[in-house]
Enzyme design. Structure first.
Site, short mmCIF file in Angstrom:
data_model
loop_
_atom_site.label_atom_id
_atom_site.label_comp_id
_atom_site.label_asym_id
_atom_site.label_seq_id
_atom_site.Cartn_x
_atom_site.Cartn_y
_atom_site.Cartn_z
N GLY A 102 -105.84 -7.30 19.81
CA GLY A 102 -105.38 -8.31 18.85
C GLY A 102 -106.00 -8.17 17.48
N ILE A 150 -109.17 -7.92 16.60
CA ILE A 150 -110.44 -7.19 16.46
C ILE A 150 -110.15 -5.82 15.84
CG2 ILE A 150 -112.45 -6.25 17.67
CD1 ILE A 150 -111.79 -8.09 20.02
N GLU A 173 -97.13 -11.08 27.28
CA GLU A 173 -96.07 -10.12 27.02
C GLU A 173 -94.73 -10.72 27.42
OE1 GLU A 173 -96.75 -6.86 25.65
OE2 GLU A 173 -98.43 -8.17 25.27
N ARG A 221 -80.55 -11.67 15.42
CA ARG A 221 -80.08 -13.05 15.28
C ARG A 221 -80.46 -13.53 13.87
NH1 ARG A 221 -82.64 -17.68 16.53
NH2 ARG A 221 -84.44 -16.51 17.28
N THR A 254 -92.91 -13.65 17.98
CA THR A 254 -94.19 -14.27 17.65
C THR A 254 -94.92 -13.50 16.55
OG1 THR A 254 -94.39 -14.96 19.94
CG2 THR A 254 -96.41 -14.98 18.66
N VAL A 255 -94.99 -12.18 16.70
CA VAL A 255 -95.80 -11.39 15.75
C VAL A 255 -95.09 -11.28 14.40
CG1 VAL A 255 -97.00 -9.22 15.35
CG2 VAL A 255 -96.85 -10.12 17.67
N GLY A 274 -101.98 -13.60 20.20
CA GLY A 274 -101.51 -14.73 19.41
C GLY A 274 -101.04 -14.27 18.04
N LYS A 285 -98.38 -1.28 21.91
CA LYS A 285 -99.28 -0.46 22.73
C LYS A 285 -98.55 0.26 23.85
CE LYS A 285 -99.23 -4.92 23.90
NZ LYS A 285 -99.69 -6.23 23.54
N LYS A 320 -103.72 -0.26 26.48
CA LYS A 320 -104.74 -0.31 25.42
C LYS A 320 -105.90 0.63 25.74
CE LYS A 320 -103.48 -5.10 24.45
NZ LYS A 320 -103.68 -6.49 24.90
N1 HSE Z 1 -100.21 -9.96 25.94
C1 HSE Z 1 -101.27 -9.40 25.18
C2 HSE Z 1 -102.58 -10.07 25.60
C3 HSE Z 1 -101.00 -9.59 23.72
O1 HSE Z 1 -102.52 -11.12 26.23
O2 HSE Z 1 -103.63 -9.55 25.33
C4 HSE Z 1 -101.95 -8.86 22.81
O3 HSE Z 1 -101.86 -7.48 22.99
#
Ligand code: HSE
Length: 447
Positions: free
Chosen positions: A132, A134, A188, A47, A14-15, A307, A103, A203
């Site tokens: 995220g 911020i 996650e 992949r 995703t990231v 996200g 993290k 975090k």
């Molecule tokens: N799984 C984490 C969350 C992703 O929902 O905050 C962002 O760190």
């Protein structure tokens, strides 16, 4: 445009995909801000992907990409604490700056990784690892650098906040909302990290180190998740003017004359907070961190906490910082990385050994739900036990019997040391008139 900056992205989940999309969408802005061309030269992926630009090398040997001469900055978005650690250490050894959103890795191995990076005169940037999109790391390390931070409290898991908001506002079942959070790319790889508070604890360990200048100590974070929260407690809390949020707290305690009680509280747990508090109104995938510092006072930082877009924004903010560092390195002498902000905000030799308090030493208010037989004197027995323990009651709500002869009694208390509350609850549960275990949720007025 002057010489280009070459990026490698390790991991195309995703990231990683979000970072590629961000660069494609905003390349002109990135170039105009940095004065450099920004090119993804390699991606490390197990992949092969046919939707990746043909000019980008796709390498299944991630260690080779991490050390490649074709790369200036390595972006690690694989996740996990094994391969991710190996590739980051390898990149550092080869003189690469690293950007990571990991993290878990930093909370568990950050002391070692940062020391290794400092020894190699490179930087490991990690804005995307906390809250995220911020920019809380930059704010706390740079904008608040002149303040003494007393405490911080934050909603620092987007998945958990999304689940609790949907359950409260729409009455949706937990499992359904969690599945949606996974589909939206919030959760996650192992979503128990989200719902059991482990991700928030990772975090919080990072935030606390930056706030107080202490080494990373994830293993000392007290951690409770959201799986035990019932709609019944959500509703009682609302009736009393509170909202239940899943929060991380890092609090400096001076011990009030008792040296043994001085230290730092690191805790993640569901918490009743006043409905009118700004944090109580941060909903959905939004995160927010409230920082109380001297002399500034309270400041609140809010935005999407998970996200692809939010996380890619933070990753690329770090890349832009490093691009500027590399620019200053070109201009100055070769040993100047140009980046003088310490990884954990404080100079490594100045990190303090302030103790982390154990759970039973921590001080919070409480919400208690006690189930008792509806008989004379029950309330008096409970309140006597609390008052004997020196616990101040702030509010009591007694509901009509919901089962034949049984009443739920809700009690809110002022802050009390947890060991005292444990003893009081033990005594309450021994009363003949009590029918169930006492439910307890912490409470904080955020003042
Ligand atoms: N799984 C984490 C969350 C992703 O929902 O905050 C962002 O760190």
């Amino acid at each position: 445009m002057s010489n280009s900056i070459k990026l490698a992205i390790l991991g195309l989940g995703t990231v990683g995909t979000g970072v590629i999309n961000l660069i494609n969408d905003n390349l002109d802005e990135l170039k105009r801000r940095s004065g450099r061309d920004i090119i993804i030269t390699e991606v490390g992926t197990r992949r092969q992907r046919d939707d990746i630009d043909a000019t980008i090398i796709q390498n299944s040997d991630l260690m080779a990409t991490a050390a490649s001469d074709n790369v200036d900055i390595v972006i690690e978005v694989i996740g996990g604490t094994t391969l991710a650690k190996d590739v980051i250490m390898h990149a550092i050894k080869h003189g690469k700056h690293v950007v990571t959103a990991n993290k878990a890795l930093l909370a568990e191995h950050g002391n070692e990784i940062f020391a290794f990076a400092e020894a190699h005169n490179v930087h490991v940037a990690y804005e995307a690892a906390v809250a995220g999109g911020i920019p809380i790391i930059k704010v706390m390390r740079e904008a608040l650098a002149a303040n003494k931070i007393d405490w911080l409290a934050g909603i620092i898991n987007g998945t958990g906040n999304f689940i609790m908001t949907e359950m409260r506002d729409k009455g949706r079942p937990f499992a359904d909302v969690l599945q949606e959070a996974q589909e939206l790319g919030y959760a996650e790889a192992d979503p128990t990290f989200d719902v059991e508070g482990i991700d928030a604890a990772h975090k919080l360990a990072l935030l606390a180190s930056i706030a107080f200048g202490i080494p990373l100590q994830f293993d000392k974070v007290y951690c409770e998740g959201i799986t035990g929260i019932t709609l019944q407690d959500v509703n009682y809390a609302e009736e009393l003017g509170y909202r239940i949020k899943h929060l991380g707290f890092a609090v400096r305690r001076d011990g009030q004359g008792n040296a043994d009680a001085a230290g730092i509280e690191l805790r993640v747990h569901p918490t009743l907070i006043p409905q009118e508090a700004l944090l109580a109104n941060v909903n959905g995938v939004k995160n927010a961190v409230l920082v109380n510092s001297h002399p500034l006072g309270q400041t609140l930082y809010c935005g999407d906490g998970a996200g692809a877009g939010a996380t890619a924004s933070a990753v690329m903010a770090d890349v832009m910082d490093l691009v500027r560092v590399l620019g200053s390195k070109d201009r100055d002498d070769q040993n100047n990385t140009g980046h003088h902000v310490p990884h954990l905000a404080f100079i490594p030799e100045q990190l303090s050994d302030t103790p982390i308090l154990r759970a039973e030493q921590m001080t919070t208010g409480y919400y208690l739900r006690v189930h008792a037989y509806d008989s004379p004197g029950v309330l008096a027995d409970i309140t006597r036990i609390l008052s004997d323990a020196g616990i101040n009651i702030d509010a009591i709500l007694q509901k009509p019997a919901h089962k034949v002869g049984q009443v739920p009694v809700i009690i809110l208390t002022l802050p009390v040391v947890e060991s005292q509350m444990n003893l009081a609850i033990e005594k309450i549960e021994k009363l003949d008139t009590i029918t169930d275990k006492v439910v307890r949720i912490r409470l904080d007025e955020l003042e």
